[in-house]
Design an enzyme around this catalytic site. Sequence first.
Site, mmCIF file in Angstrom:
data_model
loop_
_atom_site.group_PDB
_atom_site.id
_atom_site.type_symbol
_atom_site.label_atom_id
_atom_site.label_comp_id
_atom_site.label_asym_id
_atom_site.label_seq_id
_atom_site.Cartn_x
_atom_site.Cartn_y
_atom_site.Cartn_z
ATOM 1 N N HIS A 374 -21.709 -20.391 79.833
ATOM 2 C CA HIS A 374 -21.689 -21.796 80.254
ATOM 3 C C HIS A 374 -22.665 -22.119 81.371
ATOM 4 O O HIS A 374 -22.560 -23.190 81.967
ATOM 5 C CB HIS A 374 -20.292 -22.203 80.732
ATOM 6 C CG HIS A 374 -19.216 -22.140 79.695
ATOM 7 N ND1 HIS A 374 -18.797 -23.239 78.987
ATOM 8 C CD2 HIS A 374 -18.480 -21.098 79.262
ATOM 9 C CE1 HIS A 374 -17.826 -22.879 78.158
ATOM 10 N NE2 HIS A 374 -17.610 -21.579 78.303
ATOM 11 N N LYS A 565 -18.141 -36.187 88.577
ATOM 12 C CA LYS A 565 -18.285 -34.790 88.185
ATOM 13 C C LYS A 565 -18.222 -33.985 89.466
ATOM 14 O O LYS A 565 -18.212 -34.567 90.563
ATOM 15 C CB LYS A 565 -19.625 -34.557 87.474
ATOM 16 C CG LYS A 565 -20.824 -35.154 88.239
ATOM 17 C CD LYS A 565 -22.145 -34.908 87.531
ATOM 18 C CE LYS A 565 -22.399 -35.818 86.359
ATOM 19 N NZ LYS A 565 -22.530 -35.137 85.086
ATOM 20 N N ARG A 566 -18.152 -32.631 89.380
ATOM 21 C CA ARG A 566 -18.192 -31.852 90.607
ATOM 22 C C ARG A 566 -19.443 -32.201 91.409
ATOM 23 O O ARG A 566 -20.475 -32.564 90.837
ATOM 24 C CB ARG A 566 -18.168 -30.343 90.276
ATOM 25 C CG ARG A 566 -16.804 -29.859 89.791
ATOM 26 C CD ARG A 566 -15.735 -30.006 90.843
ATOM 27 N NE ARG A 566 -15.910 -29.032 91.886
ATOM 28 C CZ ARG A 566 -15.114 -27.970 92.075
ATOM 29 N NH1 ARG A 566 -14.072 -27.768 91.293
ATOM 30 N NH2 ARG A 566 -15.347 -27.127 93.058
ATOM 31 N N LYS A 571 -26.619 -31.295 90.150
ATOM 32 C CA LYS A 571 -26.202 -32.526 89.466
ATOM 33 C C LYS A 571 -26.801 -33.775 90.131
ATOM 34 O O LYS A 571 -26.747 -34.866 89.595
ATOM 35 C CB LYS A 571 -24.673 -32.607 89.433
ATOM 36 C CG LYS A 571 -24.017 -31.458 88.643
ATOM 37 C CD LYS A 571 -22.501 -31.556 88.667
ATOM 38 C CE LYS A 571 -21.796 -30.329 88.107
ATOM 39 N NZ LYS A 571 -21.716 -30.336 86.623
ATOM 40 N N THR A 673 -19.854 -32.538 79.658
ATOM 41 C CA THR A 673 -18.899 -33.099 78.704
ATOM 42 C C THR A 673 -18.490 -34.497 79.163
ATOM 43 O O THR A 673 -18.095 -35.323 78.342
ATOM 44 C CB THR A 673 -17.647 -32.207 78.564
ATOM 45 O OG1 THR A 673 -17.231 -31.813 79.868
ATOM 46 C CG2 THR A 673 -17.942 -30.986 77.733
ATOM 47 N N LYS A 677 -17.725 -38.249 77.218
ATOM 48 C CA LYS A 677 -16.572 -39.138 77.423
ATOM 49 C C LYS A 677 -17.033 -40.557 77.735
ATOM 50 O O LYS A 677 -16.482 -41.526 77.223
ATOM 51 C CB LYS A 677 -15.691 -38.601 78.563
ATOM 52 C CG LYS A 677 -15.011 -37.275 78.210
ATOM 53 C CD LYS A 677 -14.483 -36.528 79.434
ATOM 54 C CE LYS A 677 -14.249 -35.066 79.094
ATOM 55 N NZ LYS A 677 -14.047 -34.219 80.291
HETATM 56 F F1 GPW Z 1 -20.503 -21.077 85.826
HETATM 57 N N1 GPW Z 1 -19.096 -24.905 83.940
HETATM 58 C C1 GPW Z 1 -18.017 -25.131 84.762
HETATM 59 F F2 GPW Z 1 -20.727 -21.207 83.726
HETATM 60 O O1 GPW Z 1 -17.399 -26.196 84.756
HETATM 61 F F3 GPW Z 1 -18.962 -20.399 84.553
HETATM 62 N N2 GPW Z 1 -17.585 -24.138 85.593
HETATM 63 C C2 GPW Z 1 -18.182 -22.923 85.614
HETATM 64 O O2 GPW Z 1 -17.752 -22.059 86.377
HETATM 65 C C3 GPW Z 1 -19.269 -22.678 84.729
HETATM 66 C C4 GPW Z 1 -19.718 -23.695 83.920
HETATM 67 C C5 GPW Z 1 -19.884 -21.311 84.718
HETATM 68 C C6 GPW Z 1 -19.480 -26.017 83.025
HETATM 69 C C7 GPW Z 1 -20.961 -26.314 82.932
HETATM 70 O O3 GPW Z 1 -21.496 -26.514 84.220
HETATM 71 C C8 GPW Z 1 -21.133 -27.577 82.076
HETATM 72 O O4 GPW Z 1 -22.497 -27.867 81.876
HETATM 73 C C9 GPW Z 1 -20.446 -27.394 80.727
HETATM 74 O O5 GPW Z 1 -20.429 -28.609 80.013
HETATM 75 C C10 GPW Z 1 -19.020 -26.915 80.901
HETATM 76 O O6 GPW Z 1 -18.962 -25.756 81.728
HETATM 77 C C11 GPW Z 1 -18.353 -26.587 79.581
HETATM 78 O O7 GPW Z 1 -19.179 -25.797 78.783
#
Ligand code: GPW
Length: 832
Positions: A374, A565-566, A571, A673, A677
Amino acid sequence: ANNTVKTAASSQTQGHNPRRGVGTAAMNRAILDHLHFTMARLPALASRNDWYMALSHAVRDRMLDDWLASLHHFRNKELKVVSYLSAEFLLGPHLGNNLINTGMWDAARDAVESLGLTLEDLLRQEEEPGLGNGGLGRLAACYLDSLATLRIPSIGYGIRYEFGIFDQLIRDGWQVETADKWLKFGNPWEICRSEIAYEVKMGGHTEYHHDADGRLAIAWLPVKVIKGVAYDTPIAGYRSRITGLLRLWKSEAVESFNFQAFNAGEYYHAVDEKVVSESITKVLYPNDEPGVGKLLRLAQQYFFVSCSLQDMIRVHLLRSPRLEEFDQTFAVQMNDTHPSLAVAELMRLLVDEHGLGWDAAWKVTRSTMAYTNHTLLPEALEKWPLQLFANLLPRHLEIVYEINRRFLDEVSQAYPGDQARLARMSLIEETGGKFVRMANLASVGSHAINGVAHLHTELLKETVLADFYQMTPGKFCNVTNGVTPRRWVLLSNPGLARLISESIGEEWVTAPEKLRKLERFASDPSFLSAWRWVKDANKRALAATILERTGVTVDPESLFDIQVKRIHEYKRQHLNLLHILTLYHRIKRDPGAQIPPRTFIFGGKAAPGYFMAKLIIKLINSVAEVVNTDPEVAGRLKVVFFPDFNVTNGQLIYPAADLSEQISTSGKEASGTGNMKFSLNGALTIGTLDGANVEIREEVGEENFFLFGLNATEVQALKKSGYHPGRFYEEDGELREAIDAVRSGLFSHGDAGLFQPLVDHLLYDDEYLALADYRSYLECQERVSTAFRQRELWSVKSVLNVARMGKFSSDRSIREYCEKIWKVPIRPPFPH
Ligand code: GPW
């Protein structure tokens, strides 16, 4: 299982199956019964929470028949079970979602009203289970919804954190974290399965000896044993009569282990032990992305992975004694590397505990496991200090070494003499301190590796996992993320859902490609005005909540420009701020400037240890204070920081957006995501070519998407040629003006030092190229303003966005996982 008691009733596999009425009268009766028998309250004395609990129990009762029938699938040899391993599940409130998915909404509403209450009030009582940080955890929750809707037998495995993601307060413009006590008033949705519990070892050392047959036996002698107890939550599919299972593990002390020396002197020591054991699942780590090397976090990961695999092995053994066939019972998906210890743990369970040979165990491990990546941010790739890993998991380190030895043999055969490649691909990093590389472990131990958007997967293959891609290209595939239209449209935007269903029927809820039928309504003026009416009502609702939570009055007629978002530098919330500052200066320079009114809404949490992100929150609030109260602005600009952005608040915010801010540096956001939405709720997007934005733009049409900024290739090239943010500052007067204002103390009551770290970061480093994209962003925002003046045309674009967003349903993502990775057949839809 083996301890099933034989009774006359137990011969019926369907069990006791009373008809539980779902009509209004039956619901009314059930709520009153639960108020009496479960909550032990008289109606006259019941609090709103008592009623919420009574209603929830009544709803849960009505989910149990389908649930028990669904649990039966786990024993059916013909059905492969999807096991989704995730350290986070960001579910959001259950009640509303369950009412929608089971079709009980109207009966519940009427029953509640017949008791003199409103459903809305009771829905507001629920404390959402915030067992995740952001996108990754919310994705897991959307996937559970789709798995159940598509009638795929599935178990989500994770951690039952006692405290989820912190609640965010804003004090004097700064973020303050408070504990999330989501279990304070009880959780009606979970069922504790005390009998489903496993022991998990930690620490100590290993010993080798030869057993009676002269075979080498390995003993792991831990210093600590902890018990994991299953807490189950049913996940209703949308009208599918299937209920998925979310099984979360809570850590407890092992009685026998801790209390063996039960005498006065040892008693307090034993109670101490209990506290330590229970601390494993106490709290969710609030960091989003950048890795932390905390022992407790590694212990959490191992704890939930071990419980989950032991549980899967138990289920498999109910079907077949042959563990070589484990991959026919389960497809295991690892949600990022947080559960990647599963590779080593499954090997340990198969080899050490169940006597399989290494090769057989490795074959079945690999064909069972799959890994989703991710992130491309190098600092977010998990790696554990070797010593810490060795101390907690001495046996797993040996297994990792053995996997690595065999793997590096293969690498050197494929690439003779390529020492640099060997060093890069090794599961152990040895340059400047030793680490275990979890992405390498996950990649080697999986038969499939996927990214979460087309661009992300391509970049993965070119960058962080390039060596693995070159060696085994066939393992790689893309599965673009999706979101569930049930929670994110039906539940959160009922007005829009009704309008859509009245126009094209209800099929879109499970077949969102049908949304295309809306295209022909985009030229129907009366439909467009109904569309606008829905959006305006959503904006008024958000405006009322903003006033209540922040004291700021915003104009529902203005353009709602939203970034939730975070908070993270990549970002680029600060790029959004630079635009606001520029508009502010334009008004100050020319108070009569024609600037269409805008409301800028921000929301999101910063990791508590991420100083720069916290400073960005402070700056947003500081700019808000000045801009919102400047009489010369005359209400044309409003800036709002909506505190405590979470799933519940998201359900209010996404439907009210005109403009969705998706402005990350190209190549940095794996997918996103929230972008989906917003667009699914009729917002237009201003965004870079990053993550899933690329695919959203392809689907909705470039004329319905506001694109700006460098693309990923240009970002790489600019960095390579040497990026000097100071030049952009020097050469762009408006940019200089915006930054200088922050530096001058204008927004910090004259304290020029307050935002210095942020300004310096931008001028001398600007890792995420905010200054390079500033002018392009500004020009694009002008196109947005021009477009918003033509309301009719804007509405056409809004309709077309929704009509063309079908691809981004999580049902489509789950079908792709089934086909490409899990090899699970897609069952025909349930006949309604
Ligand atoms: F670092 N994402 C997240 F890849 O929310 F693990 N937390 C995390 O710790 C990580 C990724 C990690 C997010 C991505 O930033 C986002 O772009 C993506 O849409 C989401 O994961 C779901 O795939």
